[in-house]
Design a protein around this motif. Sequence first.
Motif, PDB file in Angstrom:
ATOM      1  N   SER A   1       0.840  -1.201   0.000  1.00 26.47           N
ATOM      2  CA  SER A   1       0.000   0.000   0.000  1.00 26.47           C
ATOM      3  C   SER A   1       0.875   1.251   0.000  1.00 26.47           C
ATOM      4  CB  SER A   1      -0.921   0.000   1.214  1.00 26.47           C
ATOM      5  OG  SER A   1      -0.136   0.047   2.390  1.00 26.47           O
ATOM      6  N   ILE A   2       0.268   2.344  -0.396  1.00 28.70           N
ATOM      7  CA  ILE A   2       1.001   3.607  -0.453  1.00 28.70           C
ATOM      8  C   ILE A   2       0.083   4.752  -0.053  1.00 28.70           C
ATOM      9  CG2 ILE A   2       0.486   3.957  -2.916  1.00 28.70           C
ATOM     10  CD1 ILE A   2       3.294   5.302  -3.114  1.00 28.70           C
ATOM     11  N   ARG A   3       0.679   5.773   0.527  1.00 29.26           N
ATOM     12  CA  ARG A   3      -0.102   6.956   0.868  1.00 29.26           C
ATOM     13  C   ARG A   3      -0.283   7.826  -0.386  1.00 29.26           C
ATOM     14  NH1 ARG A   3       1.776  11.524   5.153  1.00 29.26           N
ATOM     15  NH2 ARG A   3       3.577  11.602   3.776  1.00 29.26           N
ATOM     16  N   VAL A   4      -1.471   8.378  -0.534  1.00 32.23           N
ATOM     17  CA  VAL A   4      -1.751   9.256  -1.663  1.00 32.23           C
ATOM     18  C   VAL A   4      -2.276  10.566  -1.098  1.00 32.23           C
ATOM     19  CG1 VAL A   4      -3.037   9.549  -3.798  1.00 32.23           C
ATOM     20  CG2 VAL A   4      -2.411   7.253  -3.041  1.00 32.23           C
ATOM     21  N   ILE A   5      -1.742  11.670  -1.593  1.00 31.73           N
ATOM     22  CA  ILE A   5      -2.227  12.964  -1.102  1.00 31.73           C
ATOM     23  C   ILE A   5      -2.637  13.839  -2.274  1.00 31.73           C
ATOM     24  CG2 ILE A   5      -1.643  15.070   0.159  1.00 31.73           C
ATOM     25  CD1 ILE A   5       0.377  13.615   1.724  1.00 31.73           C
ATOM     26  N   TRP A   6      -3.788  14.465  -2.135  1.00 36.55           N
ATOM     27  CA  TRP A   6      -4.188  15.485  -3.100  1.00 36.55           C
ATOM     28  C   TRP A   6      -4.282  16.804  -2.372  1.00 36.55           C
ATOM     29  CZ3 TRP A   6      -6.503  10.641  -3.289  1.00 36.55           C
ATOM     30  CH2 TRP A   6      -6.416   9.955  -4.515  1.00 36.55           C
TER      31      TRP A   6
END
Length: 722
Positions: free
Chosen positions: A91-96
């Motif tokens: 899994s990976i962190r995603v930021i908008w």
Amino acid sequence: MVTASSPISDIVRLKEITKIGLKKLDLNTVMDLIYYFPFRYSDSSLFTSIINLKDGDDATIRGTIQNISNKKSWKTKVNMSEAIVEDVSGSIRVIWFHQPYLAKMLKLGKVVELTGKVTDHQGKLTLVNPSMQNERVMPIDNHDSLFAKDDGAKLTPIYPETKGISSEWFRHTISKALSMIGNIEDHIPEEVLRKYSLPHLKNALIWIHGPKNKKDMEIARKRFAFDEIFSINVARQKERHEIRENHAYAIDTSTVDVESFKSRFGFPLTTSQEDSVGHILKDLEKNSPMSRLLEGDVGSGKTAVAAIATYATVMNRPSVKGKKQTFGNLQVAYMAPTEILATQHFESFCELFEGTGLSIALLTGGGARKYPSKVASKTKSWTEISKPQLKKWIASGEIPIVIGTHALIQKSLEFKHLALAIIDEQHRFGLNQRKGLAKKDAHFPHLLSMTATPIPRTLALTIYGDLDLSILDQMPAGRKETKTEIVSIDKREEVYKKIEKELKEGRQAYVICARIDATPDEGEIQKLQVVSVIQEAERLDRDIFPHRNIGILHSKMTKKEKEMIMQDFANHEIDILVATSVVEVGVNIPNATSIIIEGAERFGLAQLHQLRGRVRRSTHQSYCYLFADSKSDKTRERMKLFTQAKNGFELAEYDLQMRGGGELTGAKQWGISDVGMDALKNMKLVEVARQSAIEIIKNDPTLSKNPLLKEKAEKIKNMHFE
Ligand code: ADP
Ligand code: MG
């Protein structure tokens, strides 16, 4: 009936939010829509497993949304949505940042396809502001085919999206449009299509938006790449032909003692300066107008070449109705992009032409000057005069050399015998502007255009297709190389100490930041981490150089403000100028010897080179410090190349080849699309497109036999290049 020029609302009902999105993308007609190309195709074989992601990667992942939160960053008050996306590998962190509308689309358990850049954000691998495509969950029994790599795999076009308009919407609407509008006539002549086995326009459109396989997609892209380069070439060749039809003063350079004029410089010309002078003098001899571009790195000595061309021209007598007069001079107009540069040129010309008896004028928005002054004084050799008086003297042919800004092309200014126009740092100076300069004169001016912007050869051949090229690829002897250093973040203090040492010796410095202010724009997270001009100037003033004068310069300032700051910097009332890349072009402050470039990894190499060129303008040793976040191999490689490359052209070529992630900074400024940029990597394609264009214009100079192509060429001609 739906045609290419129908509004998009003729094909589908538009929601309010879609209308706003279309407006933002500047898509109005069906034509705009069908020319809105996918920027990539989703093909399941292209997904990267999350576990394999590395800092600096541009990647597409496909996974499920696990965790969502929306918050405001406490420091910057920026809207931020954060999610964890998971696939089978990890899994990976995603930021908008700044995209609150996304929060509504992010649902727990939803399968998404994300494309973006992987960065190390606060010590954690993060996908920042990726673009998102909704993905249907595949039934389990299809699972294998999803990952199959066979060439028949269907490619799904992915478009640059905006709020309210998804790729899905584009796919649906464009395919509807293409089925509704019937045949679209092709502007590329049939024989050209056949010769290079290119598909017809309609087919190519269908294939680029909905390829059955990779081959279709590639051939469609090839067609549009060719199309773009070919069409620009046609427009340029047509203009070239039109200019050639005009009559120019044939300048007899054999009667002018160019050699003794050269001895005024106090230095020998470089071989490439000599070669360029040779090209230019030969062109000036002809009675069809010269159209030449002199391309040379900053500091390569273009002004000296311009001065020789000027001398050779003004030492000739005008001819009227084919008979040479025994009095008067031909005239030269020398135009620079800013008042500062025009004034600089005026001052160096006053020195250079001293004792020749030739008058020189300066005309800018700010005022008018004339050299020589009747009342000679020790401090200055020129006088301020009124603009109307100066204009009279220019109109009567009394002043042969006129230097200025855009003020030179105003309607009220007329020349008597204008033979040569020299344009510094402004390359598109077309037929109409030249006609405007020449006005009532039956003669059309020769044109010498000059630029320091290094661009790849394929791009030069295309956008300057109407010009002949001379290149200054040598630096004057004795010029010291700028010492260039890649500086890691923890070595800042040392650099500031070195700069202080230079300042103590009476030198000046630049600090370049990528941004003006710290407020982030929509969708550009990296900016948050990038030092901004205003904040950096404050910080330097407060913490590092409290005893120094610091000025700021950026594009949001008015022209007047900018010129005032530059004047202060030139007069050494400012020690350190903190600026955006606006200082890139032409600015000449020889006393500035150091430049810091913050966030250097964000600039294209050619642009970095331009920036570095600001400090190599005197015999002092100069220094360039690159503050770069160089964690990724690619950045390190690029920065290393920068410290080693011989000249700007080499760097520009490298930028072009490496493009992706926006390496070719400002590529859009040339008015060329992504598809066209791809074509520019292919010398053969560019040559072929150029040859085809030359042939078409040879056989049909006015394009009367190719009306669609003519229409296209007119549009390109009016397009703003640069
Ligand atoms: P640019 O090509 O950027 O316009 P300039 O014409 O301003 O460069 O020249 C930069 C400096 O180099 C000027 O001070 C000029 O006098 C000097 N210069 C030009 N040609 C030579 C040469 N052949 N040898 C030594 N110095 C030169
Ligand atoms: Mg110059």
